[in-house]
Motif scaffolding. Structure first.
Motif, PDB file in Angstrom:
ATOM      1  N   VAL A 176      39.055  -1.065  -0.469  1.00 58.76           N
ATOM      2  CA  VAL A 176      39.040  -1.972   0.547  1.00 58.76           C
ATOM      3  C   VAL A 176      39.697  -1.334   1.773  1.00 58.76           C
ATOM      4  CG1 VAL A 176      39.860  -4.215   1.430  1.00 58.76           C
ATOM      5  CG2 VAL A 176      39.018  -3.817  -1.097  1.00 58.76           C
ATOM      6  N   ILE A 177      39.351  -1.727   2.914  1.00 62.25           N
ATOM      7  CA  ILE A 177      39.680  -1.245   4.291  1.00 62.25           C
ATOM      8  C   ILE A 177      40.231  -2.521   5.134  1.00 62.25           C
ATOM      9  CG2 ILE A 177      39.373   0.108   6.317  1.00 62.25           C
ATOM     10  CD1 ILE A 177      37.461   1.901   4.874  1.00 62.25           C
ATOM     11  N   PHE A 178      41.283  -2.642   5.719  1.00 61.78           N
ATOM     12  CA  PHE A 178      41.907  -3.953   6.459  1.00 61.78           C
ATOM     13  C   PHE A 178      41.999  -3.499   7.845  1.00 61.78           C
ATOM     14  CE2 PHE A 178      43.396  -4.228   1.911  1.00 61.78           C
ATOM     15  CZ  PHE A 178      42.733  -5.240   1.399  1.00 61.78           C
ATOM     16  N   THR A 179      42.128  -4.381   8.605  1.00 59.96           N
ATOM     17  CA  THR A 179      42.807  -4.150   9.883  1.00 59.96           C
ATOM     18  C   THR A 179      44.075  -4.800   9.980  1.00 59.96           C
ATOM     19  OG1 THR A 179      41.692  -6.351  10.587  1.00 59.96           O
ATOM     20  CG2 THR A 179      40.315  -4.451  11.117  1.00 59.96           C
ATOM     21  N   ASP A 180      44.588  -4.417  10.825  1.00 59.22           N
ATOM     22  CA  ASP A 180      46.396  -5.145  10.828  1.00 59.22           C
ATOM     23  C   ASP A 180      46.400  -6.429  11.077  1.00 59.22           C
ATOM     24  OD1 ASP A 180      46.977  -2.248  10.713  1.00 59.22           O
ATOM     25  OD2 ASP A 180      47.261  -1.967  12.667  1.00 59.22           O
ATOM     26  N   ALA A 181      45.313  -6.920  12.035  1.00 56.13           N
ATOM     27  CA  ALA A 181      45.239  -8.540  12.174  1.00 56.13           C
ATOM     28  C   ALA A 181      44.812  -9.083  11.153  1.00 56.13           C
ATOM     29  CB  ALA A 181      44.020  -8.491  13.411  1.00 56.13           C
ATOM     30  N   PHE A 182      44.084  -8.599  10.206  1.00 58.36           N
ATOM     31  CA  PHE A 182      43.797  -9.230   9.155  1.00 58.36           C
ATOM     32  C   PHE A 182      44.991  -9.222   8.007  1.00 58.36           C
ATOM     33  CE2 PHE A 182      42.163  -8.979   4.494  1.00 58.36           C
ATOM     34  CZ  PHE A 182      41.338 -10.224   4.772  1.00 58.36           C
ATOM     35  N   ILE A 183      45.657  -8.212   8.089  1.00 54.26           N
ATOM     36  CA  ILE A 183      46.693  -8.432   7.062  1.00 54.26           C
ATOM     37  C   ILE A 183      47.665  -9.272   7.541  1.00 54.26           C
ATOM     38  CG2 ILE A 183      48.851  -6.771   6.322  1.00 54.26           C
ATOM     39  CD1 ILE A 183      46.883  -4.500   6.287  1.00 54.26           C
ATOM     40  N   ALA A 184      48.014  -9.192   8.745  1.00 51.28           N
ATOM     41  CA  ALA A 184      49.115 -10.178   9.367  1.00 51.28           C
ATOM     42  C   ALA A 184      48.608 -11.815   9.153  1.00 51.28           C
ATOM     43  CB  ALA A 184      49.126 -10.259  10.832  1.00 51.28           C
ATOM     44  N   GLN A 185      47.139 -11.850   9.464  1.00 45.13           N
ATOM     45  CA  GLN A 185      46.654 -13.287   9.089  1.00 45.13           C
ATOM     46  C   GLN A 185      46.838 -13.769   7.579  1.00 45.13           C
ATOM     47  OE1 GLN A 185      42.558 -13.326   9.743  1.00 45.13           O
ATOM     48  NE2 GLN A 185      42.336 -15.626   9.422  1.00 45.13           N
ATOM     49  N   HIS A 186      46.623 -12.699   6.547  1.00 46.35           N
ATOM     50  CA  HIS A 186      46.779 -13.140   5.238  1.00 46.35           C
ATOM     51  C   HIS A 186      48.360 -13.425   4.843  1.00 46.35           C
ATOM     52  CE1 HIS A 186      42.593 -12.569   4.234  1.00 46.35           C
ATOM     53  NE2 HIS A 186      42.820 -12.680   2.992  1.00 46.35           N
ATOM     54  N   LYS A 187      49.102 -12.489   5.461  1.00 50.29           N
ATOM     55  CA  LYS A 187      50.407 -12.699   5.194  1.00 50.29           C
ATOM     56  C   LYS A 187      51.072 -14.061   5.570  1.00 50.29           C
ATOM     57  CE  LYS A 187      54.906  -9.869   5.647  1.00 50.29           C
ATOM     58  NZ  LYS A 187      55.243  -8.623   5.989  1.00 50.29           N
ATOM     59  N   ALA A 188      50.538 -14.452   6.714  1.00 55.26           N
ATOM     60  CA  ALA A 188      51.063 -15.835   7.384  1.00 55.26           C
ATOM     61  C   ALA A 188      50.497 -16.820   6.288  1.00 55.26           C
ATOM     62  CB  ALA A 188      50.565 -15.934   8.828  1.00 55.26           C
ATOM     63  N   ARG A 189      49.031 -16.593   6.000  1.00 60.94           N
ATOM     64  CA  ARG A 189      48.571 -17.833   5.114  1.00 60.94           C
ATOM     65  C   ARG A 189      49.435 -18.083   3.838  1.00 60.94           C
ATOM     66  NH1 ARG A 189      42.693 -16.650   4.524  1.00 60.94           N
ATOM     67  NH2 ARG A 189      42.606 -18.774   3.411  1.00 60.94           N
ATOM     68  N   ILE A 190      49.651 -16.682   3.300  1.00 58.99           N
ATOM     69  CA  ILE A 190      50.121 -16.678   1.656  1.00 58.99           C
ATOM     70  C   ILE A 190      51.692 -17.337   1.925  1.00 58.99           C
ATOM     71  CG2 ILE A 190      51.060 -15.187   0.175  1.00 58.99           C
ATOM     72  CD1 ILE A 190      48.744 -13.317   0.667  1.00 58.99           C
ATOM     73  N   ARG A 191      52.238 -16.903   2.807  1.00 56.45           N
ATOM     74  CA  ARG A 191      53.639 -17.298   3.176  1.00 56.45           C
ATOM     75  C   ARG A 191      53.708 -19.085   3.315  1.00 56.45           C
ATOM     76  NH1 ARG A 191      55.313 -14.555   6.850  1.00 56.45           N
ATOM     77  NH2 ARG A 191      54.685 -15.621   8.528  1.00 56.45           N
TER      78      ARG A 191
END
Length: 795
Positions: A176-191
């Motif tokens: 899997v390859i992510f973008t930085d924006a995608f990681i930040a978005q997931h992190k916020a949703r999970i939190r």
């Protein structure tokens, strides 16, 4: 300028002359092909045929054209496609393609395809565009899109991340390859999502519902929990059954579990599972490490309940009673849990020797079982005495029979001495008559026996005594009767306890009953007196002599018939009177072993073999031959064997004289006449009348079965007056017609629809035959009750 034009004209003229000139030497196409082939064989020329065989191409030209086609196709081309484009065999193309890959690092051969660096860079740019648009891409999608191996694609794209591709690859999952924006978005949703959870929630359901990346989710959860951003815990690790439990729920859950255990002293695994605890057993072990708890199949029990059950069990054992622990336990306890708890309790308290467990949950003391067994002692003594009097041959054990053999040895030795004395007394006479018999004593033929070390010549007739003829196990009382008696004496016991208690006692009672039988048998065997036996021998001699004389007289009558009828009559004799005299002798010999029965006529073939198995060696052989001769066809053989058996039994057969024979004939005739007077059955009247007429006409007795009546009537033809014979034949036909009508009527009863006509016909014929038989029966009876001239020879 003019000179140049002159030169041009000259050359044109030379060319024209050359064209019109005749050729002196000319090569054909075949010659050219052979010359080129020769040069190639001599390795003076390096060229390759095309697929159509019309052109030659050099290897260098092939390599040049492969590079050109790779460039034309955008940096990726299949080797198989080059075969059609270049019109050259595939092996030459593959060889040159491998050479190109070795010489040029920017070109690779992947799954039969040539790929250069230009194509890979262009593919990386396309992947980057897709990544920026979606936020993440998976290698599985790219492999399917570009039709390239996953490992090759992962390696090439990872080298271009940060240079052409703006993103990052997952450290746990390189697919899997992510973008930085995608990681930040997931992190916020999970939190945000896990901060709002207040009850245990399966992580897998959140992943499927909110489309989270599994590895990113677990990584962020571990990060948030470790730095204190989330107050909770993930139970189950990174698995499908992983559950996120917030701290507020754990505190409430633990408080409820502690309160329930304190009040009830047990915990149910199902209840803990409904509370959201995925592994109740490990939870209880960690939560109550210092508490003394017993783990069962569905519950965990504290020491309070265990102590209550233990006290009840000890009280029941001490008082000699029983106790069911199921009512003492909470209603949520299953029978299996109660059984496991009781088994563990009995092992820890060492009470297994003083008690028994019935129906999984009932503890019964040994004292209570003994009291139940004592109820049957009077019944046991009474039944043993009754069995020994009525049918003791069927109830004796092997030990009893051994003791009876010892008691009988003395009697057998006395019997031997008496026979030897009789032989000495008769040594002065002819040697073929018995003492005390005078001229009327019957001559007895004795057989010479070989030594015991060898088999007799007729040993093949002997039947082996196998294990299946051994005495069966003695049963005191069926289980159902034991249950009924126990229920009457213990009315407060449940039916399950009564049933299992009876099953437990049945073997014990049978063993005790065998001991009582043994004691009764011992006292009975030792009280046998010689005077009673002497009386028995005298009675036996009279009865055997009577049977023997009747058999001889019946045999004389059977000899008057043809061979087939004679065989049937002798078989009938063997099955009836000969079997009776054999049973009488077997029963007499079994009396020495206390195996005799009250009525010898009830002895079967199996019981004879059973008696035979315990006989002494000298008597077993003659008795076994007598037993086997009952299945034969010859009366003479049976009588010959009977002589040896009577010798073993110590009795003497007297030969019947004429006066005695006339007396027996008269008594037999009178007995048959009495039956004729009282009989109303036409078939029986015909049978008795035929036998009586045979005796009146031939002066011989006859013992015949019903199926031989037609042969008897045929024999009487010419022996009795013609009118009597015709009356008998007519009466016989009516009897047969009546029997056939009854048979047809029986068929009609089976199926009234199919046999209605047959039934009506049978009724009409049967009614007519019945009326005619009623009219003729008095006349048939008068043939023997009021005889006139019964024999033609007497006329």
């Amino acid at each position: 300028m003019a000179a140049d034009w002159a030169e041009i004209r000259r050359l044109a003229a030379d060319f024209q002359r050359a064209q019109f000139a005749s050729t002196v030497q000319r090569l054909s196409d075949r010659n050219c092909v052979e010359i080129v082939a020769k040069l190639i064989a001599d390795k003076q020329l390096d060229v390759i045929y095309t697929l159509d065989g019309k052109e030659y191409i050099t290897p260098a030209q092939i390599a040049k054209e492969i590079r050109d086609e790779l460039y034309v196709h955008g940096g990726r081309i299949n080797v198989v496609d080059l075969q059609h484009i270049l019109n050259v065999d595939l092996t030459h193309i593959e060889s040159k393609a491998n050479d190109i890959v070795k010489s040029n690092r920017d070109i690779q051969l992947v799954l039969g395809q040539l790929i250069d660096e230009t194509y890979l860079n262009q593919m990386a740019e396309e992947v980057n565009d897709r990544l920026q648009e979606a936020g993440h891409v998976t290698m599985a999608e790219l492999c399917k899109l570009y039709d390239l191996p996953c490992d090759f694609l992962t390696e090439e794209l990872s080298r271009r991340i940060g240079r052409i591709i703006n993103g990052q690859m997952d450290t746990y999952d390189r697919g899997v390859i992510f973008t930085d924006a995608f990681i930040a978005q997931h992190k916020a949703r999970i939190r945000g999502l896990f901060s709002a959870i207040t009850r245990p929630t399966p992580v897998s359901s959140l992943i499927s519902q909110y489309k989270f990346q599994e590895h990113l989710l677990y990584s962020f959860l571990e990060e948030f929990i470790s730095n204190g951003r989330l107050n909770g815990a993930v139970i189950g690790g990174r698995q499908d059954k992983a559950v996120y439990v917030p701290d507020i729920y754990s505190r409430t859950q633990n408080n409820w579990v502690d309160s329930f255990y304190k009040q009830n002293s047990y915990l149910e695994f199902d209840t803990l599972s409904r509370l959201g605890i995925p592994d109740p057993i490990n939870y209880i072990k960690k939560r109550y490490k210092s508490a003394s708890m017993t783990t069962l199949k569905a519950v965990c029990v504290g020491h309070t309940i265990v102590d209550q059950v233990e006290a009840s069990v000890e009280e029941a054992i001490r008082s000699g009673m029983w106790v069911d622990i199921q009512p003492l336990l909470p209603s949520s306890f299953s029978v299996e849990d109660a059984s496991i708890l009781l088994q563990q309790l009995m092992r820890t308290t060492n009470k297994q020797s003083d008690s028994w467990i019935f129906d999984d949950t009932i503890v019964v003391s040994e004292q209570f079982i003994n009291s139940c067994a004592a109820i049957f002692d009077p019944m046991m003594q009474h039944k043993a005495e009754q069995e020994m009097q009525n049918n003791h041959a069927h109830v004796l054990t092997e030990e009893d029979l051994k003791q009876a053999t010892i008691i009988a040895e003395s009697m057998i030795s006395v019997k031997k001495d008496k026979r030897e004395d009789r032989k000495k007394k008769t040594s002065d006479g002819s040697g073929s008559t018995r003492a005390g018999g005078g001229g009327n004593a019957r001559e007895i033929r004795t057989k010479k026996h070989k030594k015991r070390g060898k088999r007799d010549e007729d040993s093949d007739e002997e039947m082996p005594i196998t294990g299946k003829h051994r005495p069966k196990a003695v049963i005191f009382m069926p289980k159902e009767e034991i249950e009924s008696i126990l229920k009457n004496h213990n009315q407060d016991c449940p039916e399950e306890l009564i049933s299992e208690l009876a099953e437990h006692l049945i073997r014990r009672l049978n063993k005790s009953y065998q001991e009582v039988l043994h004691s009764v048998f011992t006292s009975t065997a030792s009280s046998t007196s010689g005077a009673n036996r002497k009386k028995t021998v005298k009675e036996l001699q009279e009865e055997v002599s009577q049977f023997h004389n009747n058999i001889r007289l019946f045999e004389k009558g059977a000899r008057l018939f043809a061979d087939d009828t004679q065989v049937q009559l002798e078989k009938h004799l063997l099955k009836t009177i000969c079997t009776d005299i054999s049973n009488l002798l077997f029963n007499f010999m079994a009396g020495d072993l206390m195996m005799s029965v009250e009525t010898y006529t009830s002895i079967t073939s199996e019981l004879r073999l059973k008696m035979l198995a315990k006989q002494a060696e000298e008597s077993r052989g003659p008795l076994l031959k007598l037993h086997n001769s009952l299945n034969g066809k010859c009366i003479e053989e049976f009588l010959s064997i009977l002589d040896g058996v009577t010798d073993v039994c110590g009795i003497m057969l007297k030969k019947i004289d004429k006066k005695k024979e006339r007396q027996v004939l008269f008594q037999h005739r009178q007995a048959l006449l009495e039956q004729v007077k009282t009989s109303e059955d036409p078939a029986l009247v015909l049978h008795l009348t035929s036998v009586l007429l045979f005796q009146l006409s031939s002066h011989h007795m006859l013992h015949a079965p019903g199926r031989c009546v037609p042969q008897i009537i045929s024999f009487l033809n010419g022996k009795i007056p013609e009118d009597q014979y015709k009356l008998l034949v007519k009466y016989q036909g009516l009897v047969v017609k009546q029997l056939i009508g009854q048979h047809r009527k029986g068929k009609g009863d089976e199926d009234s629809g199919e046999y209605s006509n047959i039934e009506k016909e049978a009724e009409s014929e049967g009614e007519a035959a019945r009326k005619e038989l009623q009219e003729l029966t008095p006349f048939v009876k008068d043939l023997v009750l009021k005889p006139r001239k019964t024999s033609v020879t007497e006329e």
